[in-house]
Design an enzyme around this catalytic site. Structure first.
Site, PDB file in Angstrom:
ATOM      1  N   ARG A  29      -1.249  -8.607  12.738  1.00  0.00           N
ATOM      2  CA  ARG A  29      -1.796  -7.399  12.112  1.00  0.00           C
ATOM      3  C   ARG A  29      -2.827  -7.767  11.053  1.00  0.00           C
ATOM      4  O   ARG A  29      -3.859  -7.122  10.935  1.00  0.00           O
ATOM      5  CB  ARG A  29      -0.669  -6.582  11.462  1.00  0.00           C
ATOM      6  CG  ARG A  29       0.120  -5.724  12.435  1.00  0.00           C
ATOM      7  CD  ARG A  29       1.430  -5.302  11.851  1.00  0.00           C
ATOM      8  NE  ARG A  29       1.316  -4.322  10.784  1.00  0.00           N
ATOM      9  CZ  ARG A  29       2.323  -3.985   9.980  1.00  0.00           C
ATOM     10  NH1 ARG A  29       3.485  -4.564  10.097  1.00  0.00           N
ATOM     11  NH2 ARG A  29       2.157  -3.078   9.062  1.00  0.00           N
TER      12      ARG A  29
ATOM     13  N   ARG B  84      11.158  -6.874   4.569  1.00  0.00           N
ATOM     14  CA  ARG B  84      11.581  -5.470   4.498  1.00  0.00           C
ATOM     15  C   ARG B  84      12.704  -5.160   5.487  1.00  0.00           C
ATOM     16  O   ARG B  84      12.692  -5.626   6.617  1.00  0.00           O
ATOM     17  CB  ARG B  84      10.394  -4.538   4.843  1.00  0.00           C
ATOM     18  CG  ARG B  84       9.387  -4.443   3.740  1.00  0.00           C
ATOM     19  CD  ARG B  84       8.540  -3.211   3.872  1.00  0.00           C
ATOM     20  NE  ARG B  84       7.752  -3.146   5.089  1.00  0.00           N
ATOM     21  CZ  ARG B  84       6.519  -2.661   5.136  1.00  0.00           C
ATOM     22  NH1 ARG B  84       5.939  -2.206   4.059  1.00  0.00           N
ATOM     23  NH2 ARG B  84       5.870  -2.610   6.275  1.00  0.00           N
TER      24      ARG B  84
ATOM     25  N   ARG C  59      11.895  -3.569  10.963  1.00  0.00           N
ATOM     26  CA  ARG C  59      10.977  -2.904  11.895  1.00  0.00           C
ATOM     27  C   ARG C  59      10.333  -3.961  12.771  1.00  0.00           C
ATOM     28  O   ARG C  59       9.931  -5.015  12.285  1.00  0.00           O
ATOM     29  CB  ARG C  59       9.879  -2.173  11.103  1.00  0.00           C
ATOM     30  CG  ARG C  59      10.186  -0.730  10.825  1.00  0.00           C
ATOM     31  CD  ARG C  59       9.235  -0.161   9.802  1.00  0.00           C
ATOM     32  NE  ARG C  59       7.860  -0.624   9.991  1.00  0.00           N
ATOM     33  CZ  ARG C  59       6.869  -0.396   9.132  1.00  0.00           C
ATOM     34  NH1 ARG C  59       7.101   0.286   8.031  1.00  0.00           N
ATOM     35  NH2 ARG C  59       5.656  -0.834   9.358  1.00  0.00           N
TER      36      ARG C  59
ATOM     37  N   LYS D 296       0.833  -1.210   0.000  1.00  0.00           N
ATOM     38  CA  LYS D 296       0.000   0.000   0.000  1.00  0.00           C
ATOM     39  C   LYS D 296       0.859   1.249   0.000  1.00  0.00           C
ATOM     40  O   LYS D 296       0.483   2.252  -0.596  1.00  0.00           O
ATOM     41  CB  LYS D 296      -1.010  -0.007   1.145  1.00  0.00           C
ATOM     42  CG  LYS D 296      -0.419   0.131   2.538  1.00  0.00           C
ATOM     43  CD  LYS D 296      -1.519   0.004   3.573  1.00  0.00           C
ATOM     44  CE  LYS D 296      -0.949  -0.133   4.978  1.00  0.00           C
ATOM     45  NZ  LYS D 296      -0.061   0.959   5.393  1.00  0.00           N
TER      46      LYS D 296
ATOM     47  N   ARG E  77      -8.916   2.613   9.106  1.00  0.00           N
ATOM     48  CA  ARG E  77      -8.799   1.174   9.310  1.00  0.00           C
ATOM     49  C   ARG E  77      -9.955   0.625  10.138  1.00  0.00           C
ATOM     50  O   ARG E  77     -10.041  -0.588  10.318  1.00  0.00           O
ATOM     51  CB  ARG E  77      -7.498   0.859  10.037  1.00  0.00           C
ATOM     52  CG  ARG E  77      -6.276   0.619   9.134  1.00  0.00           C
ATOM     53  CD  ARG E  77      -5.119   0.442  10.073  1.00  0.00           C
ATOM     54  NE  ARG E  77      -3.970  -0.259   9.623  1.00  0.00           N
ATOM     55  CZ  ARG E  77      -2.845   0.335   9.189  1.00  0.00           C
ATOM     56  NH1 ARG E  77      -2.814   1.619   9.002  1.00  0.00           N
ATOM     57  NH2 ARG E  77      -1.787  -0.376   8.926  1.00  0.00           N
TER      58      ARG E  77
END
Ligand code: AMP
Length: 212
Positions: free
Chosen positions: A156, A112, A145, A3, A78
């Site tokens: 999540r 990532r 992260r 996103k 959200r």
């Protein structure tokens, strides 16, 4: 979840600001502000920050003059209460739902790497640094992260699927929902999404702002 990549590219193409609530919150955490201290625990556990906090953050950002001609929101709303709040203050033209299977998302997100010094981002598979684990730009040691750990990502996702359904139904009911399969490579997906957005907006000439 792609996103970030999609919404940044769409904002650039439309010439409007790209506003990522995750980025705003991460900056606050890094700067150790009062807001950062309040949200840090939620973010590290992959939990949503309370609506009352995030709505204030978004309201403040969207009230700035650079948003007057439109904006692309990334990662907001959200929850249904966030969507209702946004619609009451800054009604959007279109809400884009990017869809992909869970395994694709976990692979993308958990690979990532980010540079803690200069903020450059990498992916172990898709965009590796020249020297493994080291930032190409400034030479610092790259980190993952905390909220990109595979387990945190799955948590999540579970939360996301649970809470996003009423948001999707809400925008569908308003005739503002655009669903898009984001499991294809973003280099192909971005021009395709831009085309779909243009067609969507052309069918609704009152359009002013875009939300992803
Ligand atoms: P993101 O980079 O969009 O995945 O956001 C990272 C984290 O920031 C999320 O896991 C949440 O803890 C928090 N966050 C970002 N946007 C929102 C939102 N709209 N509502 C609640 N929490 C959010």
């Amino acid at each position: 979840m792609g996103k970030g990549t999609y919404s940044r590219a769409i904002a650039k193409a439309l010439g409007v600001p790209h506003i990522s609530t995750g980025d705003i919150l991460r900056r606050e955490v890094a700067a150790g502000t009062k807001l950062g201290k309040a949200v840090k625990g939620y973010m590290e556990r992959g939990l949503l920050v309370p609506d009352s906090i995030i709505n204030l953050v978004v309201e403040k950002r969207l009230s700035q003059p650079d948003c007057a001609r439109g904006f692309v929101l990334d990662g907001y709303p959200r929850t249904l209460s966030q969507a209702r709040f946004l619609e009451s203050r800054f009604p959007v033209d279109v809400a884009v739902l990017l869809e992909a299977p869970d395994d694709v998302i976990v692979e993308r997100v958990s690979g990532r790497l980010v540079c803690p010094r200069c903020g450059a981002t990498y992916h172990v598979k898709w965009k590796p640094p020249k020297v493994p684990g080291i930032c190409d730009v400034c030479g610092a040691k790259l980190v993952r992260r905390r909220d990109d750990d595979p387990e945190v990502v799955r948590e999540r996702l579970r939360l996301y699927r649970e809470t996003i359904r009423p948001v999707v139904d809400y925008y569908r009911g308003l005739g503002k929902l655009l669903e898009f399969d984001a499991s294809i490579d973003s280099r192909e997906g971005i021009p395709l999404l831009l085309e779909k957005l243009k067609a969507f907006r052309a069918a609704r000439p009152y359009a002013q702002a875009v939300h992803v």
